[in-house]
Scaffold this motif. Structure first.
Motif, PDB file in Angstrom:
ATOM      1  N   ALA A 224      37.330 -72.194  87.544  1.00 12.60           N
ATOM      2  CA  ALA A 224      37.520 -72.285  88.996  1.00 12.60           C
ATOM      3  C   ALA A 224      38.318 -71.104  89.516  1.00 12.60           C
ATOM      4  CB  ALA A 224      38.256 -73.577  89.340  1.00 12.60           C
ATOM      5  N   PRO A 225      38.045 -70.644  90.724  1.00  8.84           N
ATOM      6  CA  PRO A 225      38.884 -69.619  91.340  1.00  8.84           C
ATOM      7  C   PRO A 225      40.272 -70.181  91.636  1.00  8.84           C
ATOM      8  CG  PRO A 225      37.331 -70.501  92.942  1.00  8.84           C
ATOM      9  CD  PRO A 225      36.945 -71.077  91.620  1.00  8.84           C
ATOM     10  N   VAL A 226      41.280 -69.332  91.481  1.00  9.71           N
ATOM     11  CA  VAL A 226      42.670 -69.716  91.726  1.00  9.71           C
ATOM     12  C   VAL A 226      43.177 -68.930  92.928  1.00  9.71           C
ATOM     13  CG1 VAL A 226      44.994 -69.898  90.773  1.00  9.71           C
ATOM     14  CG2 VAL A 226      42.997 -70.144  89.263  1.00  9.71           C
ATOM     15  N   VAL A 227      43.581 -69.632  93.967  1.00 14.57           N
ATOM     16  CA  VAL A 227      44.046 -68.989  95.199  1.00 14.57           C
ATOM     17  C   VAL A 227      45.436 -69.510  95.537  1.00 14.57           C
ATOM     18  CG1 VAL A 227      43.665 -68.723  97.693  1.00 14.57           C
ATOM     19  CG2 VAL A 227      41.731 -68.629  96.100  1.00 14.57           C
ATOM     20  N   GLY A 228      46.344 -68.582  95.862  1.00 16.55           N
ATOM     21  CA  GLY A 228      47.693 -68.956  96.248  1.00 16.55           C
ATOM     22  C   GLY A 228      47.997 -68.554  97.679  1.00 16.55           C
ATOM     23  N   VAL A 258      55.499 -61.381  94.960  1.00 15.56           N
ATOM     24  CA  VAL A 258      55.238 -62.703  94.394  1.00 15.56           C
ATOM     25  C   VAL A 258      53.825 -62.758  93.834  1.00 15.56           C
ATOM     26  CG1 VAL A 258      55.017 -65.163  94.910  1.00 15.56           C
ATOM     27  CG2 VAL A 258      56.938 -63.863  95.838  1.00 15.56           C
ATOM     28  N   ALA A 259      52.854 -62.230  94.562  1.00 12.85           N
ATOM     29  CA  ALA A 259      51.475 -62.221  94.083  1.00 12.85           C
ATOM     30  C   ALA A 259      51.350 -61.440  92.779  1.00 12.85           C
ATOM     31  CB  ALA A 259      50.554 -61.619  95.143  1.00 12.85           C
ATOM     32  N   GLY A 269      42.841 -64.970  94.170  1.00 11.10           N
ATOM     33  CA  GLY A 269      43.004 -64.686  95.590  1.00 11.10           C
ATOM     34  C   GLY A 269      44.402 -65.036  96.060  1.00 11.10           C
ATOM     35  N   TRP A 270      44.822 -64.378  97.143  1.00  5.38           N
ATOM     36  CA  TRP A 270      46.174 -64.571  97.666  1.00  5.38           C
ATOM     37  C   TRP A 270      46.142 -64.421  99.178  1.00  5.38           C
ATOM     38  CZ3 TRP A 270      50.494 -66.569  96.034  1.00  5.38           C
ATOM     39  CH2 TRP A 270      51.747 -66.178  96.536  1.00  5.38           C
ATOM     40  N   LEU A 271      46.745 -65.361  99.865  1.00  9.32           N
ATOM     41  CA  LEU A 271      46.856 -65.289 101.316  1.00  9.32           C
ATOM     42  C   LEU A 271      48.269 -64.878 101.698  1.00  9.32           C
ATOM     43  CD1 LEU A 271      44.922 -68.462 102.553  1.00  9.32           C
ATOM     44  CD2 LEU A 271      44.087 -66.103 102.404  1.00  9.32           C
TER      45      LEU A 271
END
Length: 319
Positions: A224-228, A258-259, A269-271
């Motif tokens: 699964a994709p991991v997004v933070g 942090v990313a 991915g990172w927002l």
């Protein structure tokens, strides 16, 4: 869609409330909750992060505080003070006491923390499957130096009693190295369609979860994709003291840092918030897809939009 979120307390719980609004009726959310904040008080097992998720999603949270019960009273605490029994710096209200009494009774009877958490959720109906990260005892401690010398204190003492006014020199998740993931944790990660890191504290919330042997590897190995979502906006935590504990592990309190500390081996991915749009290029140079969107959880609707942005980014990076 099977969504797994690693979550701490207030920030994680509020994000989950928005995530629940953002998904469809057939989608499922499994929450792996931090238990490193757990503490034993008055002979009771207190699980602040699990309870904050449970109360927030179940409609029983004190909204202004973000922790504890709504419409709380404090008779037991007042009586304990009359007996000279502390600690006075950690407040447990009467309604909250009931939760800890039930939990402690069940643990004493031989039930695991996972089983107890499931039983407590029957009352609150949080709309998610809430799993503790481990059934084993893990407690986050903070090494400090103050007038009493260099010593380690429980994270709750560092944050609640000391208000993080003393520099954190090291963060130690005591017991994490020998703990085992709770039943269902590794299976949920392996079966997930999306894995999310909400804007929880990256060191003492998500970091402590990842410190349990097997969990970090399971996240890294997941299909699964991991997004933070960044808990840092404009160089400062939205709430809490993430900057204090990030300094203790040598990470700058910026959305970019942090990313990159999580790294591309964990994150796809990172927002970041629109205030940190300048960080997008650096995060992407580190091998992590990055987007800038509003990240202030001003209400449930705004938080649901954040959750939709995270799910959209997950779909993009998996495509």
């Amino acid at each position: 869609m099977r969504i797994v979120a690693l979550a701490g307390g207030i920030g994680g719980a509020r994000f989950l409330r928005g995530l629940r609004e953002a998904i469809g009726p057939e989608d499922e959310i499994t929450v792996i909750g931090n238990t490193g904040d757990d503490i034993h008080l008055y002979g009771l097992k207190v699980c602040p992060d699990l309870d904050t998720v449970m109360y927030t999603l179940g409609g029983g949270i004190h909204e202004e505080q973000g922790w504890g019960r709504a419409d709380e009273t404090w008779s037991i605490k007042a009586e304990m003070k009359e007996y000279g029994v502390g600690p006075e710096w950690f407040g447990l209200g009467d309604r909250d006491f009931a939760t800890h009494l039930v939990r402690s009774q069940m643990l004493t009877a031989g039930y695991t923390l996972s089983q107890v958490t499931e039983a407590l959720c029957v009352r609150w109906q949080p709309g998610v499957r809430l799993l503790p990260m481990s059934d084993d005892r893990v407690e986050t401690h903070v090494r400090i130096t103050d007038g009493d010398g260099t010593r380690a204190v429980h994270f709750q003492e560092y944050w609640v009693r000391l208000h993080a006014a003393v520099d954190a020199e090291a963060i130690i998740p005591v017991g994490a190295d020998t703990a085992k993931p709770a039943p269902g944790v590794l299976e949920a990660l392996a079966a997930a369609d999306v894995i999310l890191f909400p804007p929880s504290n990256p060191v003492v919330s998500i970091g402590t979860i990842l410190a349990v042997p097997g969990i970090r590897a399971a996240v890294a190995a997941a299909s699964a994709p991991v997004v933070g979502l960044s808990p840092i906006i404009g160089g400062a935590p939205v709430r809490g003291m993430a900057d204090k504990v990030l300094a203790a592990v040598g990470v700058e309190a910026t959305a970019e840092a942090v990313a990159l500390d999580y790294g591309s081996e964990l994150l796809d991915g990172w927002l970041v918030d629109t205030a940190d749009e300048a960080a997008v290029a650096a995060v992407e140079a580190g091998g992590i897809a990055c987007r800038a969107v509003p990240l202030l959880m001003t209400d449930v609707a705004a938080t649901a939009e954040m959750a939709r942005a995270a799910l959209a980014l997950a779909e993009q990076v998996s495509g």
